[in-house]
Motif scaffolding. Sequence first.
Motif, PDB file in Angstrom:
ATOM      1  N   MET A  30      -2.817 -47.218 -24.675  1.00 10.67           N
ATOM      2  CA  MET A  30      -1.702 -47.522 -24.129  1.00 10.67           C
ATOM      3  C   MET A  30      -1.754 -48.244 -22.354  1.00 10.67           C
ATOM      4  SD  MET A  30       0.294 -48.351 -26.053  1.00 10.67           S
ATOM      5  CE  MET A  30       1.954 -48.702 -24.919  1.00 10.67           C
ATOM      6  N   ALA A  31      -3.387 -46.773 -21.502  1.00 12.76           N
ATOM      7  CA  ALA A  31      -3.403 -47.450 -20.447  1.00 12.76           C
ATOM      8  C   ALA A  31      -4.001 -48.649 -20.137  1.00 12.76           C
ATOM      9  CB  ALA A  31      -4.338 -45.894 -19.580  1.00 12.76           C
ATOM     10  N   ALA A  32      -5.111 -48.445 -20.962  1.00 13.81           N
ATOM     11  CA  ALA A  32      -5.992 -49.484 -21.789  1.00 13.81           C
ATOM     12  C   ALA A  32      -4.927 -51.294 -21.664  1.00 13.81           C
ATOM     13  CB  ALA A  32      -6.905 -49.136 -22.820  1.00 13.81           C
ATOM     14  N   ALA A  33      -4.758 -50.902 -22.948  1.00 11.55           N
ATOM     15  CA  ALA A  33      -3.907 -51.515 -22.716  1.00 11.55           C
ATOM     16  C   ALA A  33      -3.151 -52.556 -22.107  1.00 11.55           C
ATOM     17  CB  ALA A  33      -3.309 -51.609 -23.916  1.00 11.55           C
ATOM     18  N   GLY A  34      -2.596 -51.618 -21.048  1.00 15.82           N
ATOM     19  CA  GLY A  34      -1.618 -51.867 -20.117  1.00 15.82           C
ATOM     20  C   GLY A  34      -2.477 -52.334 -18.970  1.00 15.82           C
ATOM     21  N   THR A  35      -4.112 -51.537 -18.321  1.00 16.15           N
ATOM     22  CA  THR A  35      -4.515 -52.467 -17.538  1.00 16.15           C
ATOM     23  C   THR A  35      -4.560 -54.124 -18.068  1.00 16.15           C
ATOM     24  OG1 THR A  35      -5.551 -50.579 -17.185  1.00 16.15           O
ATOM     25  CG2 THR A  35      -6.931 -52.719 -16.637  1.00 16.15           C
ATOM     26  N   PHE A  36      -5.316 -54.260 -19.185  1.00 20.41           N
ATOM     27  CA  PHE A  36      -5.871 -55.012 -19.745  1.00 20.41           C
ATOM     28  C   PHE A  36      -4.553 -56.078 -20.274  1.00 20.41           C
ATOM     29  CE2 PHE A  36      -6.288 -58.078 -23.637  1.00 20.41           C
ATOM     30  CZ  PHE A  36      -7.369 -59.183 -22.626  1.00 20.41           C
ATOM     31  N   ILE A  37      -3.235 -56.164 -19.939  1.00 23.20           N
ATOM     32  CA  ILE A  37      -2.128 -57.429 -20.307  1.00 23.20           C
ATOM     33  C   ILE A  37      -1.718 -57.039 -18.781  1.00 23.20           C
ATOM     34  CG2 ILE A  37       0.461 -56.896 -20.764  1.00 23.20           C
ATOM     35  CD1 ILE A  37      -0.525 -55.244 -22.777  1.00 23.20           C
ATOM     36  N   GLU A  38      -1.891 -56.463 -17.720  1.00 20.35           N
ATOM     37  CA  GLU A  38      -2.319 -56.848 -16.265  1.00 20.35           C
ATOM     38  C   GLU A  38      -2.911 -57.522 -15.577  1.00 20.35           C
ATOM     39  OE1 GLU A  38      -1.772 -53.106 -14.159  1.00 20.35           O
ATOM     40  OE2 GLU A  38      -0.162 -52.221 -14.702  1.00 20.35           O
ATOM     41  N   GLU A  39      -3.820 -57.562 -16.087  1.00 21.19           N
ATOM     42  CA  GLU A  39      -5.601 -58.204 -15.817  1.00 21.19           C
ATOM     43  C   GLU A  39      -4.815 -60.011 -16.315  1.00 21.19           C
ATOM     44  OE1 GLU A  39     -10.224 -59.374 -15.594  1.00 21.19           O
ATOM     45  OE2 GLU A  39      -9.209 -57.359 -16.680  1.00 21.19           O
ATOM     46  N   LEU A  40      -4.417 -60.077 -17.339  1.00 15.75           N
ATOM     47  CA  LEU A  40      -3.813 -61.364 -18.282  1.00 15.75           C
ATOM     48  C   LEU A  40      -2.236 -61.713 -17.396  1.00 15.75           C
ATOM     49  CD1 LEU A  40      -4.151 -60.134 -22.273  1.00 15.75           C
ATOM     50  CD2 LEU A  40      -5.395 -61.949 -20.633  1.00 15.75           C
ATOM     51  N   THR A  41      -1.837 -61.118 -17.478  1.00 15.29           N
ATOM     52  CA  THR A  41      -0.551 -61.584 -16.709  1.00 15.29           C
ATOM     53  C   THR A  41      -1.362 -62.205 -15.515  1.00 15.29           C
ATOM     54  OG1 THR A  41       0.748 -59.700 -17.804  1.00 15.29           O
ATOM     55  CG2 THR A  41       1.781 -60.554 -15.888  1.00 15.29           C
ATOM     56  N   ALA A  42      -1.693 -61.135 -14.255  1.00 14.27           N
ATOM     57  CA  ALA A  42      -1.941 -61.392 -13.377  1.00 14.27           C
ATOM     58  C   ALA A  42      -2.741 -63.321 -13.032  1.00 14.27           C
ATOM     59  CB  ALA A  42      -3.554 -59.999 -11.852  1.00 14.27           C
ATOM     60  N   SER A  43      -3.282 -63.221 -13.706  1.00 17.17           N
ATOM     61  CA  SER A  43      -4.384 -64.413 -14.160  1.00 17.17           C
ATOM     62  C   SER A  43      -3.485 -66.005 -14.812  1.00 17.17           C
ATOM     63  CB  SER A  43      -5.205 -64.588 -15.485  1.00 17.17           C
ATOM     64  OG  SER A  43      -5.014 -64.631 -16.750  1.00 17.17           O
ATOM     65  N   GLY A  44      -2.096 -65.932 -15.504  1.00 10.20           N
ATOM     66  CA  GLY A  44      -1.358 -66.473 -15.515  1.00 10.20           C
ATOM     67  C   GLY A  44      -1.316 -67.004 -17.215  1.00 10.20           C
ATOM     68  N   ALA A  45      -2.255 -65.884 -17.675  1.00 14.00           N
ATOM     69  CA  ALA A  45      -2.873 -66.405 -19.236  1.00 14.00           C
ATOM     70  C   ALA A  45      -2.085 -66.145 -20.327  1.00 14.00           C
ATOM     71  CB  ALA A  45      -4.411 -65.831 -19.424  1.00 14.00           C
ATOM     72  N   LEU A  46      -1.301 -65.103 -19.866  1.00 15.27           N
ATOM     73  CA  LEU A  46      -0.765 -63.999 -20.882  1.00 15.27           C
ATOM     74  C   LEU A  46       0.573 -65.033 -21.176  1.00 15.27           C
ATOM     75  CD1 LEU A  46      -0.155 -61.555 -22.702  1.00 15.27           C
ATOM     76  CD2 LEU A  46       1.400 -60.874 -20.754  1.00 15.27           C
ATOM     77  N   VAL A  47       0.805 -65.378 -22.686  1.00 15.95           N
ATOM     78  CA  VAL A  47       1.976 -65.460 -22.986  1.00 15.95           C
ATOM     79  C   VAL A  47       3.399 -65.065 -23.900  1.00 15.95           C
ATOM     80  CG1 VAL A  47       2.984 -68.068 -24.506  1.00 15.95           C
ATOM     81  CG2 VAL A  47       0.520 -68.292 -23.787  1.00 15.95           C
ATOM     82  N   PHE A  48       2.845 -63.685 -24.461  1.00 13.19           N
ATOM     83  CA  PHE A  48       3.310 -62.884 -25.072  1.00 13.19           C
ATOM     84  C   PHE A  48       2.195 -62.113 -25.907  1.00 13.19           C
ATOM     85  CE2 PHE A  48       4.319 -61.247 -29.262  1.00 13.19           C
ATOM     86  CZ  PHE A  48       5.743 -60.834 -28.984  1.00 13.19           C
ATOM     87  N   ALA A  49       2.261 -60.607 -25.842  1.00 12.02           N
ATOM     88  CA  ALA A  49       1.606 -59.586 -26.349  1.00 12.02           C
ATOM     89  C   ALA A  49       2.461 -58.939 -27.075  1.00 12.02           C
ATOM     90  CB  ALA A  49       1.090 -58.980 -25.756  1.00 12.02           C
TER      91      ALA A  49
END
Length: 121
Positions: A30-49
């Motif tokens: 969960m920590a690894a996934a959270g870090t990855f999702i934070e990076e996606l979110t900060a870049s503006g790339a995340l739509v949904f996970a």
Amino acid sequence: MTQYLLSMPHDSAEEPTMAMMDPAELEAAMAAAGTFIEELTASGALVFAGGLYPPSTAVTVDHTGDDLALADGPYTRAPEYLGGLWVIEAPDQDAAVSWAAKASKALGARIEVRAFQEVPA
């Protein structure tokens, strides 16, 4: 910008869930996934996970005829199934593959990259 599905396969014979994981392994994942999702979110790339329950929990709905038919379980059987996913926006496939590489490294899993179809102009 094109949207891409980054998906993480799981072994159908095992059907792992978070509830089945060792608490320390779950916390690390969960920590690894959270870090990855934070990076996606900060870049503006995340739509949904999200993460999905195993196929054995699925219900297949068929209302193509006159009657509604429900069947427990998945529509298809396969050696692997979609266990987790991210929908991202990326300028091209190379950028999407770069994100998938980061997810693969962080989670220690293979990641499939597929573009969503766009309606032809």
